[in-house]
Design an enzyme around this catalytic site. Structure first.
Site, PDB file in Angstrom:
ATOM      1  N   GLY A   1       6.177  -1.965   3.584  1.00  0.00           N
ATOM      2  CA  GLY A   1       5.786  -2.301   4.953  1.00  0.00           C
ATOM      3  C   GLY A   1       6.128  -3.745   5.282  1.00  0.00           C
ATOM      4  CG  ASN A   2       4.892  -5.506   8.959  1.00  0.00           C
ATOM      5  OD1 ASN A   2       6.053  -5.447   9.346  1.00  0.00           O
ATOM      6  ND2 ASN A   2       3.886  -5.015   9.649  1.00  0.00           N
TER       7      ASN A   2
ATOM      8  NE  ARG B   1     -26.463  13.765  13.382  1.00  0.00           N
ATOM      9  CZ  ARG B   1     -26.596  14.289  12.188  1.00  0.00           C
ATOM     10  NH1 ARG B   1     -25.543  14.810  11.571  1.00  0.00           N
ATOM     11  NH2 ARG B   1     -27.757  14.297  11.574  1.00  0.00           N
TER      12      ARG B   1
ATOM     13  CB  THR C   1       7.619  -4.527   1.327  1.00  0.00           C
ATOM     14  OG1 THR C   1       6.384  -4.109   0.762  1.00  0.00           O
ATOM     15  CG2 THR C   1       8.775  -4.145   0.421  1.00  0.00           C
TER      16      THR C   1
ATOM     17  NE  ARG D   1      -2.372  -3.990  -0.216  1.00  0.00           N
ATOM     18  CZ  ARG D   1      -1.754  -3.455   0.838  1.00  0.00           C
ATOM     19  NH1 ARG D   1      -0.651  -4.014   1.321  1.00  0.00           N
ATOM     20  NH2 ARG D   1      -2.221  -2.368   1.415  1.00  0.00           N
TER      21      ARG D   1
ATOM     22  N   GLY E   1       0.838  -1.205   0.000  1.00  0.00           N
ATOM     23  CA  GLY E   1       0.000   0.000   0.000  1.00  0.00           C
ATOM     24  C   GLY E   1       0.865   1.244   0.000  1.00  0.00           C
TER      25      GLY E   1
ATOM     26  CB  THR F   1       3.113   1.201   6.706  1.00  0.00           C
ATOM     27  OG1 THR F   1       1.760   1.103   7.149  1.00  0.00           O
ATOM     28  CG2 THR F   1       4.004   0.789   7.852  1.00  0.00           C
ATOM     29  CB  ILE F   2      -0.534   5.432   7.091  1.00  0.00           C
ATOM     30  CG1 ILE F   2      -1.577   4.364   6.768  1.00  0.00           C
ATOM     31  CG2 ILE F   2      -0.202   6.249   5.862  1.00  0.00           C
ATOM     32  CD1 ILE F   2      -2.957   4.935   6.479  1.00  0.00           C
ATOM     33  CG  ASP F   3      -1.283   0.331   8.811  1.00  0.00           C
ATOM     34  OD1 ASP F   3      -2.076   1.291   8.729  1.00  0.00           O
ATOM     35  OD2 ASP F   3      -1.435  -0.716   8.175  1.00  0.00           O
TER      36      ASP F   3
HETATM   37  O1  F6P Z   1      -1.059   0.473   4.346  1.00  0.00           O
HETATM   38  C1  F6P Z   1      -1.607  -0.514   5.181  1.00  0.00           C
HETATM   39  C2  F6P Z   1      -3.051  -0.314   5.245  1.00  0.00           C
HETATM   40  O2  F6P Z   1      -3.186   0.989   5.618  1.00  0.00           O
HETATM   41  C3  F6P Z   1      -3.873  -1.188   6.200  1.00  0.00           C
HETATM   42  O3  F6P Z   1      -4.091  -0.643   7.460  1.00  0.00           O
HETATM   43  C4  F6P Z   1      -5.148  -1.358   5.433  1.00  0.00           C
HETATM   44  O4  F6P Z   1      -5.867  -2.483   5.841  1.00  0.00           O
HETATM   45  C5  F6P Z   1      -4.616  -1.497   4.060  1.00  0.00           C
HETATM   46  O5  F6P Z   1      -3.584  -0.557   3.976  1.00  0.00           O
HETATM   47  C6  F6P Z   1      -5.615  -1.351   2.949  1.00  0.00           C
HETATM   48  O6  F6P Z   1      -4.931  -1.112   1.762  1.00  0.00           O
HETATM   49  P1  F6P Z   1      -5.334  -1.634   0.328  1.00  0.00           P
HETATM   50  O7  F6P Z   1      -6.814  -1.470   0.209  1.00  0.00           O
HETATM   51  O8  F6P Z   1      -4.556  -0.774  -0.600  1.00  0.00           O
HETATM   52  O9  F6P Z   1      -4.950  -3.070   0.245  1.00  0.00           O
END
Ligand code: F6P
Length: 357
Positions: free
Chosen positions: A111-112, A171, A114, A74, A11, A134-136
């Site tokens: 990320g992981n 809300r 990769t 991916r 991603g 990764t933003i994660d």
């Molecule tokens: O980049 C990792 C991530 O942000 C995960 O948290 C999320 O589930 C995933 O990407 C979704 O990415 P995609 O829809 O591109 O596979």
């Protein structure tokens, strides 16, 4: 003279181009006659030999550019050894193409997933230098991955706006951010925006605890609340169920996302109108923050230095403010959940944020 392959995989996130630029500019300066081969679309590009020799101009004006000039896909680690065509799997093809392209090394930004593939390639004899994106923020061994800071900035900006509309309508709004396995992004976004509750995969939630926090706030005169949830979070009842089965069970109940489930439960129990919003890919797009531009420039330059010194089988990291590296073998496949005693969780609790536990 060195011939360096570079690819972005998995991603995307803000900062990929600035990291690529950091690697390239440093290599051109440090190694006279260096050649950089851009591999298109991550490992897929290496499997299909989709690549081109880059020119220094290709790296101009990309410091602030979102996305990745090399594109990404991916390629699941699990399928690397599956037979791709009779007698050949993806791994064989990558190794063969690396040699045919005359690469001295390969720089992988990801990320992981990769990192796992990068480690596999290193064990096959390829010279690899990786960079953690990764933003994660869930790559093991680094205080932070690039892209994370930008996503937190963007997420907090969204929640600031969500608060004003939540207040107007009295809300509850449940904001779901990415974080399939771990809740780093939800935690940081929730603290940055002063959310009432943060729900993360590391801490299965009890709905009555969230509702308690919301109702207490109403009783204190504030009829609106924001709850931040990571997409991979689950309830205490769901915690023992495998992910796939959990998704099936949720779908049967009519929920495609955890935020949909949470908002229904909150509204049903508290009687307060509850809505959801999912920033989703917005947090992965666009220009990196100034912080991420600096981090990626440091990471990229450091990765190029490793290549200059023939240090391979490693991934760049930041530890206690210092740019350094870890062995790929130590990082690959290792999870990085938020420790339950993490200081940011403690500070969040101290300032009244509920984790619904
Ligand atoms: O980049 C990792 C991530 O942000 C995960 O948290 C999320 O589930 C995933 O990407 C979704 O990415 P995609 O829809 O591109 O596979």
């Amino acid at each position: 003279m060195k011939r360096v392959g570079i690819l972005t995989s998995g991603g995307d996130c803000p900062g990929l181009n600035s990291a690529i630029r950091g690697v390239a500019k440093t290599l051109y300066r440090r190694i006279p006659g260096a050649e950089i081969v851009g591999i298109v679309g991550g490992y897929t590009g290496l499997i299909e030999k989709d690549c081109r020799v880059m020119r220094p101009e290709d790296f101009y004006d990309i410091l602030t550019l979102g996305g990745t000039i090399l594109h990404t896909t991916r390629q699941r680690f699990k399928t690397m050894r599956d037979e791709d065509e009779p007698g050949h799997n993806k791994l064989d093809k990558i190794v063969r193409n690396y040699k045919e392209l005359g690469l001295d090394c390969l720089c992988t930004l990801g990320g992981n997933g990769t990192h796992k593939t990068a480690d596999l390639l290193a064990s096959e004899g390829l010279n690899i230098v990786a960079l953690p994106k990764t933003i994660d923020n869930d790559v093991w061994g680094t205080d932070e991955t690039f892209g994370f800071h930008t996503a937190v900035e963007l997420g907090a900006g969204i929640v600031d706006r969500v608060y004003t509309t939540a207040e107007s309508h009295s809300r509850v709004i449940v904001v779901e951010v990415m974080g399939n396995k771990f809740g780093w992004l939800a935690l940081a976004t929730g603290v940055a925006s002063g959310a009432e509750a943060i729900v993360i995969p590391e801490i299965p939630y009890h709905i009555q605890k969230i509702n308690e926090a919301i109702v207490n706030r109403v009783n204190a005169g504030r009829a609106y609340s924001v709850v931040i949830v990571a997409e991979g979070a689950c309830s205490a009842e769901e915690a023992g169920i495998k992910r796939k089965e959990r998704m099936i069970k949720r779908a049967e109940e009519g929920f495609l996302t955890v935020s949909a489930k949470l908002s229904k439960e909150i509204q049903a129990d508290t009687g307060i109108e509850t809505r959801t919003m999912t920033p989703g890919y917005y947090l992965r797009g666009g220009s990196p923050s100034a912080y991420d531009r600096i981090l990626t420039t440091q990471f990229g330059a450091y990765a190029a230095e490793l290549i200059c010194h023939d240090v391979y089988g490693v991934t760049v990291a930041k530890k206690d403010g210092i740019i350094t590296h870890n062995r790929l073998a130590d990082v690959a496949g290792k999870p990085k959940p938020i420790p339950l005693r993490h200081p940011l969780i403690a500070a969040a609790r101290d300032t009244g944020i509920s984790f619904a536990d």
